[in-house]
Design a protein around this motif. Sequence first.
Motif, PDB file in Angstrom:
ATOM      1  N   ALA A  92     -38.981  34.065  30.571  1.00  0.00           N
ATOM      2  CA  ALA A  92     -38.216  34.884  29.716  1.00  0.00           C
ATOM      3  C   ALA A  92     -37.094  33.821  29.106  1.00  0.00           C
ATOM      4  O   ALA A  92     -36.656  34.224  27.738  1.00  0.00           O
ATOM      5  N   ARG A  93     -36.443  33.207  29.842  1.00  0.00           N
ATOM      6  CA  ARG A  93     -35.501  32.276  29.036  1.00  0.00           C
ATOM      7  C   ARG A  93     -36.185  31.543  27.829  1.00  0.00           C
ATOM      8  O   ARG A  93     -35.423  31.233  27.067  1.00  0.00           O
ATOM      9  N   PHE A 138     -50.386  28.746  23.155  1.00  0.00           N
ATOM     10  CA  PHE A 138     -51.539  28.802  23.702  1.00  0.00           C
ATOM     11  C   PHE A 138     -51.163  29.812  25.204  1.00  0.00           C
ATOM     12  O   PHE A 138     -50.164  29.809  25.427  1.00  0.00           O
ATOM     13  N   GLU A 139     -52.471  30.493  25.520  1.00  0.00           N
ATOM     14  CA  GLU A 139     -52.084  31.281  26.728  1.00  0.00           C
ATOM     15  C   GLU A 139     -53.493  31.355  27.417  1.00  0.00           C
ATOM     16  O   GLU A 139     -54.423  31.354  26.802  1.00  0.00           O
ATOM     17  N   SER A 140     -53.227  31.419  28.894  1.00  0.00           N
ATOM     18  CA  SER A 140     -54.524  32.073  29.677  1.00  0.00           C
ATOM     19  C   SER A 140     -54.722  33.417  29.569  1.00  0.00           C
ATOM     20  O   SER A 140     -53.747  34.343  29.139  1.00  0.00           O
ATOM     21  N   ALA A 180     -51.593  39.404  29.050  1.00  0.00           N
ATOM     22  CA  ALA A 180     -50.742  41.035  28.796  1.00  0.00           C
ATOM     23  C   ALA A 180     -49.236  40.645  29.008  1.00  0.00           C
ATOM     24  O   ALA A 180     -48.368  41.019  28.508  1.00  0.00           O
ATOM     25  N   VAL A 181     -49.028  39.944  30.267  1.00  0.00           N
ATOM     26  CA  VAL A 181     -47.457  39.771  30.719  1.00  0.00           C
ATOM     27  C   VAL A 181     -46.942  39.017  29.541  1.00  0.00           C
ATOM     28  O   VAL A 181     -45.715  39.142  29.368  1.00  0.00           O
ATOM     29  N   THR A 182     -47.315  38.117  29.049  1.00  0.00           N
ATOM     30  CA  THR A 182     -46.715  37.101  28.181  1.00  0.00           C
ATOM     31  C   THR A 182     -46.395  38.065  26.768  1.00  0.00           C
ATOM     32  O   THR A 182     -45.268  37.876  26.082  1.00  0.00           O
ATOM     33  N   LEU A 183     -47.283  38.618  26.430  1.00  0.00           N
ATOM     34  CA  LEU A 183     -47.138  39.413  25.211  1.00  0.00           C
ATOM     35  C   LEU A 183     -45.971  40.502  25.453  1.00  0.00           C
ATOM     36  O   LEU A 183     -45.366  40.741  24.668  1.00  0.00           O
ATOM     37  N   PRO A 194     -46.604  29.005  27.273  1.00  0.00           N
ATOM     38  CA  PRO A 194     -45.339  29.438  27.794  1.00  0.00           C
ATOM     39  C   PRO A 194     -45.170  29.261  29.326  1.00  0.00           C
ATOM     40  O   PRO A 194     -46.261  29.033  30.087  1.00  0.00           O
ATOM     41  N   PRO A 195     -43.997  29.124  30.232  1.00  0.00           N
ATOM     42  CA  PRO A 195     -43.813  28.983  31.296  1.00  0.00           C
ATOM     43  C   PRO A 195     -44.614  30.066  32.223  1.00  0.00           C
ATOM     44  O   PRO A 195     -44.594  31.060  31.844  1.00  0.00           O
TER      45      PRO A 195
END
Length: 283
Positions: free
Chosen positions: A151-152, A167-169, A174-177, A143-144
């Motif tokens: 958010a968009r 994929f995520e770092s 936490a902020v992405t979830l 994600p961006p």
Amino acid sequence: MTGNGNAGTLLLGAAPIGRAEDASVRLRAALADAGIIAAEDTRRLRRLASDLGVELNARVVSYYDQNERARAEELLGELLDGRDVLVITDAGMPGVSDPGYRLVRAAVAENVPITVLPGPSAVTTALVVSGLPTDRFCFEGFPPRKPGERARRLEALATEPRTMVFFESPRRLAVTLAAMAEAFGAGRPAAVCRELTKTYEEIRRGPLGELASWADDDVRGEITVVVGGAPEPEGLSDPADLAAAVAVRESAGTPRKQAIVEVAKENGLPKRTVYDAVVNARR
């Protein structure tokens, strides 16, 4: 269309995502026989070769995000001169959120033969272990990083019916979830897959809201997130009904922005759809 008979072959080798013993027999042979290897991390490549008991006789060059454009041109030249090139990344398949796509596109344009040495994939491994539907899925990569862009992007996926793989770092998990819980609803089923196939592999399944709270506890390792697709809408869809539902909440004291968010989530719709319904109703 036939291949370029004078060109070498571009080989895309899937590397283990955790355990070296998951490397395919074909990858082991290609590592031993290759004349040129383009590696995302040359140190990891040499460590993998050592773990596999393979002696590298190839000319090894680095091939990572920052030098991908220039290196792709160089490697294409090698291919056009008749030399085979093996591309390998740190883990998984080259070109999937890793260097490789530019070189493949350039090779296709020049009619250079391309072959794949299939193997481990974090995408499909996480998908099948998540417990979520596997008959239809999409891969959304990372994600961006910027909050507004993230958010968009997630809002645009709010009504995606297929299972989604990200994929995520670990630093941004936490902020992405939390952003996913905001965009998709805190109750949307999901799974966080950590350190797949490695010694400390962990699979956490549950609603996005619960997973966001869990991720606040300093999660580490390689992360793949699987999120269930949007359920079939069972609620309101007519613009007039949506506007009326927002109006009811406003009359009860809920701010309009929050009311729009609540109605959108309850009915499995993008916030923009409900917002437009409210604006058109007021006109």
